[in-house]
Scaffold this motif. Structure first.
Motif, PDB file in Angstrom:
ATOM      1  N   ARG A 107       1.266  -1.139  -0.327  1.00  0.00           N
ATOM      2  CA  ARG A 107      -0.092   0.557  -0.254  1.00  0.00           C
ATOM      3  C   ARG A 107       0.618   1.162  -0.363  1.00  0.00           C
ATOM      4  N   TRP A 108       0.394   2.345  -0.366  1.00  0.00           N
ATOM      5  CA  TRP A 108       1.124   3.930  -0.209  1.00  0.00           C
ATOM      6  C   TRP A 108       1.482   4.443   0.304  1.00  0.00           C
ATOM      7  N   SER A 110       9.013   3.858  -4.333  1.00  0.00           N
ATOM      8  CA  SER A 110       9.002   5.019  -4.030  1.00  0.00           C
ATOM      9  C   SER A 110       8.381   5.537  -5.041  1.00  0.00           C
ATOM     10  N   TYR A 111       7.968   6.963  -4.044  1.00  0.00           N
ATOM     11  CA  TYR A 111       6.866   8.410  -5.351  1.00  0.00           C
ATOM     12  C   TYR A 111       7.402   9.605  -4.994  1.00  0.00           C
ATOM     13  N   PHE A 141       6.234   9.246  -1.460  1.00  0.00           N
ATOM     14  CA  PHE A 141       5.651   7.989  -0.937  1.00  0.00           C
ATOM     15  C   PHE A 141       6.245   7.615  -2.021  1.00  0.00           C
ATOM     16  N   GLN A 180       5.809   2.854  -1.343  1.00  0.00           N
ATOM     17  CA  GLN A 180       4.452   1.579  -1.728  1.00  0.00           C
ATOM     18  C   GLN A 180       5.071   0.359  -1.309  1.00  0.00           C
ATOM     19  N   GLU A 184      -4.768   4.554  -4.136  1.00  0.00           N
ATOM     20  CA  GLU A 184      -4.015   4.374  -5.835  1.00  0.00           C
ATOM     21  C   GLU A 184      -4.696   5.402  -6.250  1.00  0.00           C
ATOM     22  N   ILE A 191      -2.619   9.078  -5.995  1.00  0.00           N
ATOM     23  CA  ILE A 191      -1.070   8.583  -6.275  1.00  0.00           C
ATOM     24  C   ILE A 191      -1.687   9.132  -8.022  1.00  0.00           C
TER      25      ILE A 191
END
Length: 175
Positions: free
Chosen positions: A8-9, A33-34, A61, A63, A93, A96
């Protein structure tokens, strides 16, 4: 809430101006990561420079699954996970995805004052932001389309061409 199998994020806070470095450290550890970056033009006395800055300062962020929680916290320059009380906030999601779409296409076009009302809910009907909903605000002579990311408590503001906006009816059950 962390799950043992389903990633999960989550948002982690970083030290000031360390977002890109943290994202690299996490990638080196094999943690997804984001970091949403926006392209900005900076004008200095003797030069003009294009830079990529984080969309939300001090946030990266990730995951992750439960086993990756501690390795994320042990990453240099990570200060903590974003929580409400003692509970981690799982980021849907779709939020994101909204950040990915926002950083990819934002048109700086002023909205025609006669078409929409301040505070009116609208939806984008074209382009990579198709289906995105928000509320119109007025700021310094122009109107901005605002996308609210409820889980994070932030709003993203962008200018969008009026021809790709559709007003949403505030009346429920009206025929």
């Amino acid at each position: 809430m962390l799950d043992a199998l389903e990633p999960r994020w989550f948002a982690v806070c970083t030290k000031y101006k360390r977002e890109k470095l943290v994202s690299k450290y996490l990638c080196d550890k094999g943690i997804k990561s984001y970091l949403p970056l926006q392209k900005v033009t900076r004008v200095y006395t003797r030069k003009i420079k294009k830079v990529e800055l984080p969309l939300i300062n001090c946030y990266v962020f990730v995951q992750i699954v439960k086993d990756q929680y501690v390795p994320v916290l042990e990453t240099p320059d990570v200060t903590h996970f974003v929580k409400i009380a003692k509970d981690l906030i799982a980021i849907p999601e779709v939020e994101i995805d909204i950040m990915r779409r926002v950083t990819g296409e934002v048109a700086n076009v002023e909205v025609d004052r006669g078409v929409f009302k301040i505070g009116e809910e609208v939806e984008i009907i074209s382009g990579s932001l198709f289906g995105l909903r928000g509320r119109l605000l007025q700021g310094l002579g122009s109107k901005n389309f605002v996308v609210e990311l409820e889980s994070l408590g932030y709003s993203l503001r962008m200018q969008v061409a009026p021809e790709i906006l559709r007003p949403l009816s505030n009346k429920r059950g009206a025929a």
